[in-house]
Scaffold this active site. Sequence first.
Site, short mmCIF file in Angstrom:
data_model
loop_
_atom_site.label_atom_id
_atom_site.label_comp_id
_atom_site.label_asym_id
_atom_site.label_seq_id
_atom_site.Cartn_x
_atom_site.Cartn_y
_atom_site.Cartn_z
N ASP A 1 -6.57 0.31 1.66
CA ASP A 1 -6.89 -0.10 0.09
C ASP A 1 -6.01 -1.80 0.11
O ASP A 1 -5.62 -2.00 1.12
CB ASP A 1 -6.25 0.65 -1.03
CG ASP A 1 -4.71 1.04 -0.62
OD1 ASP A 1 -4.13 0.33 0.33
OD2 ASP A 1 -4.12 2.02 -1.31
N ASN B 1 2.52 9.94 -8.47
CA ASN B 1 1.72 10.76 -9.22
C ASN B 1 0.53 11.31 -8.51
O ASN B 1 -0.38 11.84 -9.01
CB ASN B 1 0.91 9.80 -10.14
CG ASN B 1 0.10 8.71 -9.22
OD1 ASN B 1 0.25 8.70 -8.18
ND2 ASN B 1 -0.49 7.71 -10.01
C1 GLP Z 1 0.74 2.13 -3.04
C2 GLP Z 1 -0.32 2.43 -1.90
C3 GLP Z 1 -0.37 3.77 -1.38
C4 GLP Z 1 1.02 4.23 -1.13
C5 GLP Z 1 1.83 4.41 -2.44
C6 GLP Z 1 3.28 4.80 -2.01
O1 GLP Z 1 0.26 2.54 -4.62
N1 GLP Z 1 -1.51 1.87 -2.40
O2 GLP Z 1 -1.21 3.95 -0.09
O3 GLP Z 1 1.12 5.37 -0.46
O4 GLP Z 1 1.91 3.03 -2.97
O5 GLP Z 1 4.22 3.64 -1.79
P1 GLP Z 1 5.42 3.74 -1.07
O6 GLP Z 1 5.45 4.06 0.28
O7 GLP Z 1 6.11 2.51 -1.38
O8 GLP Z 1 6.34 4.93 -1.92
#
Ligand code: GLP
Length: 251
Positions: free
Chosen positions: A74, A145
């Site tokens: 993404d 979420n």
């Molecule tokens: C973002 C990304 C996700 C990721 C999530 C969790 O929203 N688009 O791909 O898994 O954050 O992030 P973190 O690893 O910093 O908790």
Amino acid sequence: MPQLPSHHTFSSPEAASEALASEISNLVSSRAAEGRSAVLGLATGSTPIRLYAELVRLHQQGLSFSNVITFNLDEYLGIGKDHPESYWQFMHSHLFEHIDIAAENIHIPDSGISEEGLEEYCTAYEKKISEVGGIDLQVLGIGRNGHIGFNEPGATPDLPTHVTELNKVTINDAADSFGGSENVPRRAITMGVKTILGARRVVLLAFGNSKAAIVQRALTPGVTAEVPATYLQLHGNTAYFLDREAGAQLD
Ligand code: GLP
């Protein structure tokens, strides 16, 4: 028939990251020995940073990424790749600048695509994944979420790469790094649940207390759009690599 993903609880985030790096290294080397490419789906966020550090270390010890093709999950829309919070910057500074991957083998959704070109761009992204034979191993994180990539609560399982609106929880979680929630982009390009379920193997990393409740929910039998990670119960070859804190609410 839905099948619960397996889960492995490691002593630390480092140990979990090393285990996944080793799985990736085995895939890349065995493909190289056959003269074939390995196709990796990659994630951003704080969670995979240790994984990428470990892959860089393995590269310094001789692992080549010259046969590797990557597709990122993404990217935020409308900020441009030079923005410090773009996933383009993240991937280059944590991984791509430090390994011998060919620039033309790196695919990250382009955050600067014009409004009228978006649909065609998403279709072309999906087509490129098919043209190289699909994703061998998809790395995932998980949002608090339950989102995977930017497939937010309410996401349907039938979508390929597409444009999506970010959910409030996601915007709040990103607010600090953007210097306030008002600066967080409202939209993103994301691989869809369909794209993710098309990968031959999926490994989801989750670390820390803040992920314990959603990991427990995602691994409770029952698929629901409200927790997009539950769609992984439909996949058949998904593993959750956790640290003790993230796995604390599992039996
Ligand atoms: C973002 C990304 C996700 C990721 C999530 C969790 O929203 N688009 O791909 O898994 O954050 O992030 P973190 O690893 O910093 O908790």
